[in-house]
Design a protein around this motif. Sequence first.
Motif, PDB file in Angstrom:
ATOM      1  N   ASN A  81      43.285  33.114  32.961  1.00  0.00           N
ATOM      2  CA  ASN A  81      42.520  32.621  34.109  1.00  0.00           C
ATOM      3  C   ASN A  81      41.610  31.468  33.689  1.00  0.00           C
ATOM      4  O   ASN A  81      41.499  30.460  34.402  1.00  0.00           O
ATOM      5  CB  ASN A  81      41.708  33.755  34.727  1.00  0.00           C
ATOM      6  CG  ASN A  81      41.114  33.371  36.054  1.00  0.00           C
ATOM      7  OD1 ASN A  81      41.584  32.457  36.712  1.00  0.00           O
ATOM      8  ND2 ASN A  81      40.076  34.086  36.453  1.00  0.00           N
ATOM      9  N   ASP A  82      40.960  31.583  32.541  1.00  0.00           N
ATOM     10  CA  ASP A  82      40.107  30.499  32.041  1.00  0.00           C
ATOM     11  C   ASP A  82      40.921  29.238  31.752  1.00  0.00           C
ATOM     12  O   ASP A  82      40.490  28.124  32.085  1.00  0.00           O
ATOM     13  CB  ASP A  82      39.363  30.933  30.786  1.00  0.00           C
ATOM     14  CG  ASP A  82      38.301  31.965  31.064  1.00  0.00           C
ATOM     15  OD1 ASP A  82      37.905  32.109  32.240  1.00  0.00           O
ATOM     16  OD2 ASP A  82      37.856  32.638  30.095  1.00  0.00           O
ATOM     17  N   HIS A 120      43.742  28.424  33.159  1.00  0.00           N
ATOM     18  CA  HIS A 120      44.174  27.888  34.457  1.00  0.00           C
ATOM     19  C   HIS A 120      43.056  27.092  35.116  1.00  0.00           C
ATOM     20  O   HIS A 120      43.303  26.023  35.691  1.00  0.00           O
ATOM     21  CB  HIS A 120      44.615  29.030  35.370  1.00  0.00           C
ATOM     22  CG  HIS A 120      45.007  28.587  36.740  1.00  0.00           C
ATOM     23  ND1 HIS A 120      46.183  27.917  36.991  1.00  0.00           N
ATOM     24  CD2 HIS A 120      44.387  28.702  37.929  1.00  0.00           C
ATOM     25  CE1 HIS A 120      46.258  27.639  38.269  1.00  0.00           C
ATOM     26  NE2 HIS A 120      45.182  28.109  38.868  1.00  0.00           N
ATOM     27  N   LYS A 121      41.825  27.582  35.023  1.00  0.00           N
ATOM     28  CA  LYS A 121      40.695  26.864  35.616  1.00  0.00           C
ATOM     29  C   LYS A 121      40.465  25.522  34.930  1.00  0.00           C
ATOM     30  O   LYS A 121      40.038  24.562  35.564  1.00  0.00           O
ATOM     31  CB  LYS A 121      39.432  27.709  35.533  1.00  0.00           C
ATOM     32  CG  LYS A 121      39.409  28.852  36.529  1.00  0.00           C
ATOM     33  CD  LYS A 121      38.134  29.643  36.397  1.00  0.00           C
ATOM     34  CE  LYS A 121      38.114  30.816  37.348  1.00  0.00           C
ATOM     35  NZ  LYS A 121      36.899  31.638  37.178  1.00  0.00           N
ATOM     36  N   GLN A 122      40.727  25.443  33.633  1.00  0.00           N
ATOM     37  CA  GLN A 122      40.524  24.188  32.916  1.00  0.00           C
ATOM     38  C   GLN A 122      41.653  23.197  33.170  1.00  0.00           C
ATOM     39  O   GLN A 122      41.427  21.994  33.243  1.00  0.00           O
ATOM     40  CB  GLN A 122      40.407  24.452  31.418  1.00  0.00           C
ATOM     41  CG  GLN A 122      39.126  25.148  31.039  1.00  0.00           C
ATOM     42  CD  GLN A 122      39.046  25.438  29.551  1.00  0.00           C
ATOM     43  OE1 GLN A 122      39.942  25.075  28.792  1.00  0.00           O
ATOM     44  NE2 GLN A 122      37.982  26.093  29.137  1.00  0.00           N
ATOM     45  N   VAL A 166      43.885  23.208  35.893  1.00  0.00           N
ATOM     46  CA  VAL A 166      43.984  22.834  37.302  1.00  0.00           C
ATOM     47  C   VAL A 166      42.572  22.700  37.854  1.00  0.00           C
ATOM     48  O   VAL A 166      41.887  23.697  38.052  1.00  0.00           O
ATOM     49  CB  VAL A 166      44.776  23.897  38.097  1.00  0.00           C
ATOM     50  CG1 VAL A 166      44.859  23.508  39.550  1.00  0.00           C
ATOM     51  CG2 VAL A 166      46.148  24.105  37.502  1.00  0.00           C
ATOM     52  N   PRO A 167      42.121  21.475  38.085  1.00  0.00           N
ATOM     53  CA  PRO A 167      40.750  21.300  38.582  1.00  0.00           C
ATOM     54  C   PRO A 167      40.611  21.821  40.013  1.00  0.00           C
ATOM     55  O   PRO A 167      41.525  21.688  40.826  1.00  0.00           O
ATOM     56  CB  PRO A 167      40.528  19.787  38.517  1.00  0.00           C
ATOM     57  CG  PRO A 167      41.893  19.205  38.566  1.00  0.00           C
ATOM     58  CD  PRO A 167      42.808  20.210  37.921  1.00  0.00           C
ATOM     59  N   GLU A 168      39.458  22.384  40.305  1.00  0.00           N
ATOM     60  CA  GLU A 168      39.200  22.917  41.634  1.00  0.00           C
ATOM     61  C   GLU A 168      38.963  21.770  42.605  1.00  0.00           C
ATOM     62  O   GLU A 168      38.214  20.844  42.323  1.00  0.00           O
ATOM     63  CB  GLU A 168      37.971  23.821  41.605  1.00  0.00           C
ATOM     64  CG  GLU A 168      37.723  24.551  42.902  1.00  0.00           C
ATOM     65  CD  GLU A 168      36.599  25.549  42.793  1.00  0.00           C
ATOM     66  OE1 GLU A 168      35.920  25.757  43.798  1.00  0.00           O
ATOM     67  OE2 GLU A 168      36.400  26.093  41.695  1.00  0.00           O
TER      68      GLU A 168
END
Length: 72
Positions: free
Chosen positions: A43-44, A46-48, A50-52
């Motif tokens: 999850n971490d 993925h967050k890095q 793929v930017p929100e």
Amino acid sequence: MKLLLSVLLAGFLGILVYFGPIGIYILCAIIVGVIFRSFVLLNDIHKQVVPEGGRDEVQEAYKQYLKEKETN
């Protein structure tokens, strides 16, 4: 060195099974903990990666297609 550590850890976890229900409980707790930690790390990552609120090219192409379809 990592291979040796992995072999020793696997041997230790195998020995835990012979301790009966307590050993099996500890082994299952370790496995569930590793799986949970893996999901947290994924999850971490993925967050890095793929930017929100980033630009979604597929969504933009779909909207452009709908606009072109309406004009024709």
